[in-house]
Design a protein around this motif. Structure first.
Motif, PDB file in Angstrom:
ATOM      1  N   GLU A 128      42.634  16.253  22.744  1.00 16.21           N
ATOM      2  CA  GLU A 128      42.683  16.759  21.371  1.00 16.21           C
ATOM      3  C   GLU A 128      41.907  15.828  20.455  1.00 16.21           C
ATOM      4  O   GLU A 128      42.033  14.595  20.546  1.00 16.21           O
ATOM      5  N   VAL A 129      41.120  16.395  19.563  1.00 14.22           N
ATOM      6  CA  VAL A 129      40.331  15.599  18.627  1.00 14.22           C
ATOM      7  C   VAL A 129      41.222  15.118  17.486  1.00 14.22           C
ATOM      8  O   VAL A 129      41.924  15.907  16.856  1.00 14.22           O
ATOM      9  N   THR A 130      41.193  13.811  17.239  1.00  9.44           N
ATOM     10  CA  THR A 130      42.004  13.247  16.151  1.00  9.44           C
ATOM     11  C   THR A 130      41.165  12.740  14.986  1.00  9.44           C
ATOM     12  O   THR A 130      41.686  12.514  13.893  1.00  9.44           O
ATOM     13  N   SER A 131      39.872  12.558  15.199  1.00  2.82           N
ATOM     14  CA  SER A 131      39.005  12.052  14.130  1.00  2.82           C
ATOM     15  C   SER A 131      37.554  12.355  14.457  1.00  2.82           C
ATOM     16  O   SER A 131      37.170  12.391  15.634  1.00  2.82           O
ATOM     17  N   VAL A 132      36.762  12.596  13.406  1.00  2.00           N
ATOM     18  CA  VAL A 132      35.330  12.863  13.561  1.00  2.00           C
ATOM     19  C   VAL A 132      34.563  12.056  12.523  1.00  2.00           C
ATOM     20  O   VAL A 132      34.999  11.928  11.373  1.00  2.00           O
ATOM     21  N   CYS A 133      33.437  11.517  12.909  1.00  2.00           N
ATOM     22  CA  CYS A 133      32.572  10.808  11.975  1.00  2.00           C
ATOM     23  C   CYS A 133      32.172  11.761  10.849  1.00  2.00           C
ATOM     24  O   CYS A 133      31.598  12.824  11.096  1.00  2.00           O
ATOM     25  N   GLY A 167      36.326  18.922  13.143  1.00  2.00           N
ATOM     26  CA  GLY A 167      36.834  18.994  14.519  1.00  2.00           C
ATOM     27  C   GLY A 167      38.251  18.496  14.720  1.00  2.00           C
ATOM     28  O   GLY A 167      38.872  18.769  15.756  1.00  2.00           O
ATOM     29  N   LYS A 168      38.811  17.772  13.752  1.00  6.95           N
ATOM     30  CA  LYS A 168      40.147  17.217  13.914  1.00  6.95           C
ATOM     31  C   LYS A 168      41.172  18.312  14.199  1.00  6.95           C
ATOM     32  O   LYS A 168      41.222  19.332  13.526  1.00  6.95           O
ATOM     33  N   GLY A 169      42.002  18.071  15.236  1.00 13.81           N
ATOM     34  CA  GLY A 169      43.047  19.015  15.613  1.00 13.81           C
ATOM     35  C   GLY A 169      42.603  20.037  16.642  1.00 13.81           C
ATOM     36  O   GLY A 169      43.441  20.788  17.170  1.00 13.81           O
ATOM     37  N   LYS A 170      41.310  20.072  16.954  1.00 12.68           N
ATOM     38  CA  LYS A 170      40.813  21.051  17.916  1.00 12.68           C
ATOM     39  C   LYS A 170      40.889  20.511  19.343  1.00 12.68           C
ATOM     40  O   LYS A 170      40.946  19.301  19.570  1.00 12.68           O
ATOM     41  N   THR A 171      40.899  21.436  20.281  1.00  9.05           N
ATOM     42  CA  THR A 171      40.881  21.074  21.692  1.00  9.05           C
ATOM     43  C   THR A 171      39.435  20.838  22.119  1.00  9.05           C
ATOM     44  O   THR A 171      38.533  21.580  21.715  1.00  9.05           O
ATOM     45  N   ALA A 172      39.239  19.801  22.931  1.00 11.31           N
ATOM     46  CA  ALA A 172      37.875  19.462  23.329  1.00 11.31           C
ATOM     47  C   ALA A 172      37.756  19.215  24.820  1.00 11.31           C
ATOM     48  O   ALA A 172      38.678  18.696  25.462  1.00 11.31           O
ATOM     49  N   LYS A 173      36.607  19.611  25.348  1.00 15.62           N
ATOM     50  CA  LYS A 173      36.179  19.216  26.676  1.00 15.62           C
ATOM     51  C   LYS A 173      34.938  18.356  26.483  1.00 15.62           C
ATOM     52  O   LYS A 173      34.035  18.735  25.726  1.00 15.62           O
ATOM     53  N   VAL A 174      34.925  17.233  27.143  1.00 12.39           N
ATOM     54  CA  VAL A 174      33.806  16.297  26.983  1.00 12.39           C
ATOM     55  C   VAL A 174      33.300  15.872  28.351  1.00 12.39           C
ATOM     56  O   VAL A 174      34.076  15.393  29.189  1.00 12.39           O
ATOM     57  N   GLU A 175      32.017  16.033  28.586  1.00 15.47           N
ATOM     58  CA  GLU A 175      31.426  15.520  29.823  1.00 15.47           C
ATOM     59  C   GLU A 175      30.650  14.250  29.494  1.00 15.47           C
ATOM     60  O   GLU A 175      29.791  14.238  28.608  1.00 15.47           O
ATOM     61  N   GLY A 176      30.976  13.189  30.215  1.00 17.66           N
ATOM     62  CA  GLY A 176      30.305  11.925  29.972  1.00 17.66           C
ATOM     63  C   GLY A 176      30.843  10.819  30.852  1.00 17.66           C
ATOM     64  O   GLY A 176      31.701  11.049  31.718  1.00 17.66           O
TER      65      GLY A 176
END
Length: 221
Positions: A128-133, A167-176
């Motif tokens: 879950e996204v908690t913060s975005v620049c 993006g805060k509060g959204k569900t995320a998939k991250v490849e890296g």
């Protein structure tokens, strides 16, 4: 005879007068060339007493400390980076390169795996996204849904893409690639500023975080 001597005496006086006048013309009234030479000597003497000029500082030095907390190693930029892609203000969807991995792993499990067996292989992580620049959308913070204490900072690789500011509060998939990284005190404050917080409220000391260098991100509501 007397007349001849008188004329000779007067002629001598005239010659003597002309001789004295010529001498005064040389020593009493300097020529234009002599005056110019005197000015040049005086100017050179004055210049010799001046302190040597400081060498001009390189243009980079003037801005070397302007953004010393940038996590991307930039010297001068706007926010997180002046050469990255512009972030959309809102939205969901896929950003960056398409995913290559097919198996997704919760962030908590990924951290456990990397703690036991560090690897430079990319993985597909969820959370879950908690913060975005809020400056460029060039990073976000991902939190494990099961364990809120486990977080990783997602940094967009090479500024190739950015994520929406909301993006805060959204569900995320991250490849890296998941690694740990220690940020300097200046970087910690810079990150707080770009997140919209007051840097003065953040303790100025280095901080170690998990970091996901992402090639692709998918956001859902």
């Amino acid at each position: 005879m007397l007349s001849f001597m008188t004329v000779h005496w007067r002629a001598s006086l005239v010659l003597l007068s002309l001789s004295l006048s010529g001498c005064q013309g040389v020593t009493g009234s300097p020529s234009a060339a002599s005056e110019q030479r005197a000015k040049e000597v005086a100017t050179n003497a004055a210049e010799a007493t001046k302190p040597a000029a400081e060498p001009a500082a390189p243009a980079e030095a003037a801005t070397a400390h302007a953004d010393e907390g940038c996590i991307h190693g930039k010297v001068a930029h706007e926010g997180c980076g002046g050469d990255g892609a512009a972030a959309p203000a809102t939205g969901t969807g896929h950003f960056g390169s398409p995913f290559v991995a097919s198996t997704q792993v919760p962030l908590g499990a990924a951290v456990v795996q990397m703690t036991k067996t560090p690897s430079e292989d990319a993985m597909l992580v969820t959370g879950e996204v908690t913060s975005v620049c809020q400056a460029k959308g060039c990073w976000m913070v991902l939190r494990d849904r099961e364990n809120a204490e486990v977080e990783a900072r997602v940094i967009m690789k090479n500024h190739a893409f950015a994520v929406p500011f909301d993006g805060k509060g959204k569900t995320a998939k991250v490849e890296g690639v998941l690694t740990s990284r220690t940020f300097t005190a200046a970087q910690v404050k810079h990150l707080a500023k770009d997140a919209g917080a007051n840097p003065t409220d953040v303790e100025a000391k280095p901080r170690t975080e998990w970091v996901l260098t992402a090639t692709g991100v998918e956001l859902t509501g």
